[in-house]
Design a protein around this motif. Structure first.
Motif, PDB file in Angstrom:
ATOM      1  N   SER A  12      26.790  50.259  27.621  1.00 58.81           N
ATOM      2  CA  SER A  12      26.245  48.915  27.813  1.00 58.81           C
ATOM      3  C   SER A  12      27.272  47.873  27.392  1.00 58.81           C
ATOM      4  O   SER A  12      27.839  47.961  26.293  1.00 58.81           O
ATOM      5  N   ILE A  13      27.499  46.920  28.265  1.00 63.11           N
ATOM      6  CA  ILE A  13      28.421  45.807  28.002  1.00 63.11           C
ATOM      7  C   ILE A  13      27.670  44.510  28.279  1.00 63.11           C
ATOM      8  O   ILE A  13      27.034  44.363  29.335  1.00 63.11           O
ATOM      9  N   PRO A  14      27.727  43.514  27.372  1.00 61.95           N
ATOM     10  CA  PRO A  14      27.023  42.247  27.616  1.00 61.95           C
ATOM     11  C   PRO A  14      27.505  41.571  28.893  1.00 61.95           C
ATOM     12  O   PRO A  14      28.693  41.621  29.224  1.00 61.95           O
ATOM     13  N   ARG A  15      26.566  40.942  29.600  1.00 65.87           N
ATOM     14  CA  ARG A  15      26.923  40.197  30.811  1.00 65.87           C
ATOM     15  C   ARG A  15      27.471  38.827  30.454  1.00 65.87           C
ATOM     16  O   ARG A  15      27.059  38.192  29.474  1.00 65.87           O
ATOM     17  N   LEU A  16      28.385  38.369  31.266  1.00 65.09           N
ATOM     18  CA  LEU A  16      28.927  37.016  31.179  1.00 65.09           C
ATOM     19  C   LEU A  16      28.685  36.322  32.510  1.00 65.09           C
ATOM     20  O   LEU A  16      28.340  36.972  33.505  1.00 65.09           O
ATOM     21  N   PRO A  17      28.858  34.981  32.574  1.00 67.82           N
ATOM     22  CA  PRO A  17      28.710  34.304  33.864  1.00 67.82           C
ATOM     23  C   PRO A  17      29.579  34.953  34.937  1.00 67.82           C
ATOM     24  O   PRO A  17      30.658  35.483  34.662  1.00 67.82           O
ATOM     25  N   VAL A  18      29.078  34.904  36.178  1.00 68.75           N
ATOM     26  CA  VAL A  18      29.757  35.586  37.288  1.00 68.75           C
ATOM     27  C   VAL A  18      31.200  35.131  37.431  1.00 68.75           C
ATOM     28  O   VAL A  18      32.107  35.952  37.650  1.00 68.75           O
ATOM     29  N   GLU A  19      31.447  33.803  37.295  1.00 70.55           N
ATOM     30  CA  GLU A  19      32.817  33.321  37.481  1.00 70.55           C
ATOM     31  C   GLU A  19      33.744  33.843  36.388  1.00 70.55           C
ATOM     32  O   GLU A  19      34.942  34.076  36.622  1.00 70.55           O
ATOM     33  N   VAL A  20      33.196  34.056  35.165  1.00 70.52           N
ATOM     34  CA  VAL A  20      34.013  34.602  34.076  1.00 70.52           C
ATOM     35  C   VAL A  20      34.321  36.074  34.340  1.00 70.52           C
ATOM     36  O   VAL A  20      35.468  36.523  34.214  1.00 70.52           O
ATOM     37  N   GLU A  21      33.300  36.833  34.716  1.00 69.52           N
ATOM     38  CA  GLU A  21      33.522  38.251  35.018  1.00 69.52           C
ATOM     39  C   GLU A  21      34.453  38.415  36.213  1.00 69.52           C
ATOM     40  O   GLU A  21      35.264  39.339  36.248  1.00 69.52           O
ATOM     41  N   GLY A  22      34.344  37.509  37.177  1.00 73.89           N
ATOM     42  CA  GLY A  22      35.238  37.572  38.341  1.00 73.89           C
ATOM     43  C   GLY A  22      36.686  37.376  37.945  1.00 73.89           C
ATOM     44  O   GLY A  22      37.586  38.069  38.432  1.00 73.89           O
ATOM     45  N   ALA A  23      36.933  36.420  37.025  1.00 68.80           N
ATOM     46  CA  ALA A  23      38.307  36.178  36.578  1.00 68.80           C
ATOM     47  C   ALA A  23      38.842  37.384  35.807  1.00 68.80           C
ATOM     48  O   ALA A  23      40.006  37.780  35.976  1.00 68.80           O
ATOM     49  N   ILE A  24      37.978  37.998  34.957  1.00 71.20           N
ATOM     50  CA  ILE A  24      38.410  39.189  34.214  1.00 71.20           C
ATOM     51  C   ILE A  24      38.752  40.323  35.170  1.00 71.20           C
ATOM     52  O   ILE A  24      39.771  41.015  35.008  1.00 71.20           O
ATOM     53  N   PHE A  25      37.913  40.504  36.210  1.00 72.57           N
ATOM     54  CA  PHE A  25      38.175  41.562  37.189  1.00 72.57           C
ATOM     55  C   PHE A  25      39.514  41.354  37.887  1.00 72.57           C
ATOM     56  O   PHE A  25      40.295  42.300  38.064  1.00 72.57           O
ATOM     57  N   ILE A  26      39.800  40.111  38.272  1.00 72.28           N
ATOM     58  CA  ILE A  26      41.060  39.830  38.976  1.00 72.28           C
ATOM     59  C   ILE A  26      42.258  40.111  38.068  1.00 72.28           C
ATOM     60  O   ILE A  26      43.280  40.655  38.505  1.00 72.28           O
ATOM     61  N   ILE A  27      42.137  39.744  36.773  1.00 72.36           N
ATOM     62  CA  ILE A  27      43.232  40.001  35.833  1.00 72.36           C
ATOM     63  C   ILE A  27      43.444  41.504  35.673  1.00 72.36           C
ATOM     64  O   ILE A  27      44.581  41.996  35.685  1.00 72.36           O
ATOM     65  N   VAL A  28      42.347  42.258  35.513  1.00 77.20           N
ATOM     66  CA  VAL A  28      42.446  43.719  35.399  1.00 77.20           C
ATOM     67  C   VAL A  28      43.083  44.310  36.653  1.00 77.20           C
ATOM     68  O   VAL A  28      43.965  45.178  36.588  1.00 77.20           O
ATOM     69  N   GLN A  29      42.634  43.844  37.822  1.00 79.07           N
ATOM     70  CA  GLN A  29      43.166  44.336  39.089  1.00 79.07           C
ATOM     71  C   GLN A  29      44.662  44.064  39.193  1.00 79.07           C
ATOM     72  O   GLN A  29      45.444  44.942  39.603  1.00 79.07           O
ATOM     73  N   GLU A  30      45.081  42.852  38.787  1.00 82.01           N
ATOM     74  CA  GLU A  30      46.500  42.490  38.821  1.00 82.01           C
ATOM     75  C   GLU A  30      47.299  43.396  37.882  1.00 82.01           C
ATOM     76  O   GLU A  30      48.391  43.875  38.225  1.00 82.01           O
TER      77      GLU A  30
END
Length: 544
Positions: free
Chosen positions: A440-458
């Motif tokens: 279980s991981i706490p949810r964050l706003p979609v735009e924040v999670e989207g930015a984290i995903f892009i950084i991880v992907q990069e």
């Protein structure tokens, strides 16, 4: 014989002592003293005047002997403008058996504003009643010289203020309309010496990273631009930047803070400096300094107040120009990033789905021919074709997922990263990708999670291309009130400082983009890498 002062002479004297026709107070007083010594007559004379702004003008005419100079010096010492008291309008002080020192106070309104001293013969003091009446009129005219000087001083002061206001308006207009930083700094360097009546103006902007003042100037011999960096713990400008207090230094050689390195390099002789902080709100963004009054006079408090006003205006203009430059640089980075993304999409489509579709088309044509020549092989070839179609469909879905992972909106970051790991395929088949995270991981706003995903992907893409690591691991966890997403490999690693210092000459800004993207969501991106030991990219975002 004593001079008889007639009415016509008094009129002439009044005209000579008026302010009309004189350009400035010192010239008027010099002319008046010269004419008074001749008119009275006197062997020598001296005059002291203190203006409404408390500036003193001291003048002498002729040769003053030691005793006369001593008595005049004592009278001048500590003199200040004062309201008219009970002191006599005229006084006589014996110098020797044949000479006396005559002292007349200069008046302006009800104030004593100066002193006139004349060395006269004893015989000239002994006058008849009629002569004394004429003398009294002459004294009244002389005393009124203070009022004439005040009028001219205030007139010239008003003209100076109007000229300053006009130049300030022109400077303000120029600063408000120029948003190109180099051109703006050149405008300031050109206009400020006109306002301040100085030989030169320097603008030093503060580099907050290195805590250095940066001065851009032009080589007087080659015309080439030059940059000087001065630590804030050196020089008068450094002191002003550190303490935020303007300084008047009328003899730089006598000031222990004086640093002559720049002046020596640009071949400029600095005698005096007026330096003011450039403030934007509570923050000092640089310093403005003017060098050497053109008249040779010292700088004063009024000059410092004016320069402080100009420095405040310049600070706002410089900040605005810096913001515009930052926006342009950000736009250029976005455009470059967009071009990189477009190129990456084109490359991925060409290397993956496009090649597969071409292969599908060739297989279809091949199967058409088999149906006529060898129909027994058609079924096996159709099975091969079906596998190829399924793989192509999977590649396209993976590409679409990486471009816009819709699962972020419904399932969250953890589930999306798990899907990303499941879809990951290394073209060289040399690198594996896995994820370690609690259930279980706490949810964050979609735009924040989207930015984290892009950084991880990069970070994953960079590791896949450059690390040569057999495995890349994504870690996702909560620590000290922050959500932490970390990408680690045990591959080649790289020299982080060397890569960051070469951004001006390199085409890729990947590390910088990751850091800026993290800052936009209130987080922080930390990058650690050592040659031969691998790389870790870590994103930390507050949960609240």
């Amino acid at each position: 014989m004593p001079i008889t002062i007639e009415q016509r002479q008094l009129q002439t004297l009044g005209q000579l002592l008026s302010a009309g026709g004189h350009q400035d107070v010192p010239t008027m007083l010099r002319s008046s003293l010269d004419r008074l010594v001749t008119f009275w007559p006197a062997q020598a004379g001296a005059l002291l005047y203190q203006s409404p702004s408390n500036e003193q003008i001291v003048l002498d005419h002729g040769q003053l002997d030691t005793e006369a100079a001593r008595m005049i010096g004592e009278a001048r010492e500590g003199f200040a403008r004062r309201d008219e008291g009970s002191e006599p309008a005229i006084g006589y002080y014996a110098l020797d058996a044949d000479r006396q020192l005559m002292e007349i106070s200069l008046r302006s309104g009800n104030q004593t504003v100066g002193l006139l001293h004349l060395v006269v013969r004893e015989s000239d003091v002994e006058r008849s009643e009629a002569e004394r009446a004429g003398e009294d009129m002459a004294v009244l005219l002389v005393r009124a010289l203070g009022g004439e000087a005040d009028k001219l001083a205030m007139l010239r002061h008003a003209e100076h203020d109007l000229r300053e206001l006009h130049l300030l308006y022109e400077v303000s207009q120029s600063l408000a309309t120029n948003l190109d930083l180099p051109s703006l700094l050149e405008d300031i360097r050109r206009h400020v010496p006109e306002v301040m009546d100085a030989e030169r103006c320097s603008i030093m902007l503060l580099d907050e990273t290195s805590r250095e003042l940066v001065l851009h100037t032009t080589d007087t011999h080659t015309g080439e631009p030059r940059e000087f960096r001065i630590p804030t713990d050196r020089g008068i400008a450094g002191w002003v930047a550190t303490n935020g207090i303007g300084q008047i230094v009328n003899d730089v050689e006598a000031d222990p803070r004086w640093f002559d390195g720049v002046a020596r390099d640009i071949d400029f002789v600095t005698r005096s400096i007026l330096c003011a902080p450039m403030r934007h709100g509570e923050r000092v963004v640089g310093v403005m300094q003017v060098l050497n009054k053109r008249t040779g006079e010292p700088f004063n408090e009024q000059d410092l107040r004016l320069l402080t006003t100009l420095a405040s205006q310049a600070a706002i203009a410089v900040e605005n120009a810096s913001l515009v430059r930052s926006l342009k640089e950000e736009r250029d980075r976005l455009l470059q990033k967009e071009a990189e993304v477009r190129a990456a999409i084109a490359r991925d489509l060409h290397d993956g789905p496009t090649q597969s579709v071409a292969a599908i088309a060739m297989n279809i044509e091949f199967i058409k021919k088999l149906m006529r020549a060898m129909p027994e092989r058609v079924e096996s070839e159709l099975n091969v074709l079906a596998d190829l179609v399924q793989k192509t469909s999977q590649d396209i879905r993976t590409l679409l997922f990486e471009l816009r992972p819709l699962g972020l909106e419904t399932q969250g970051l953890l589930a999306t990263l798990q899907q990303y790991v499941g879809r990951f395929r290394d073209p060289s088949s040399q690198t594996r990708l896995r994820i370690e995270a609690p259930a279980s991981i706490p949810r964050l706003p979609v735009e924040v999670e989207g930015a984290i995903f892009i950084i991880v992907q990069e970070a994953v893409n960079n590791a896949r291309k450059h690390s040569r690591s057999p495995e890349i691991v994504i870690y996702l966890y909560v620590e000290e009130g922050q959500l932490v997403a970390s990408v680690r490999d045990r591959g080649n690693g790289f020299n982080l400082a060397a890569v960051e210092s070469s951004y001006n000459t390199r085409g890729s800004l990947g590390l910088l983009n990751m850091r800026e993207r993290a800052q936009l969501i209130g987080g922080e991106c930390r990058i650690r890498s050592v040659d031969g030991e691998g790389t870790t990219v870590e994103v930390r975002v507050p949960l609240s």
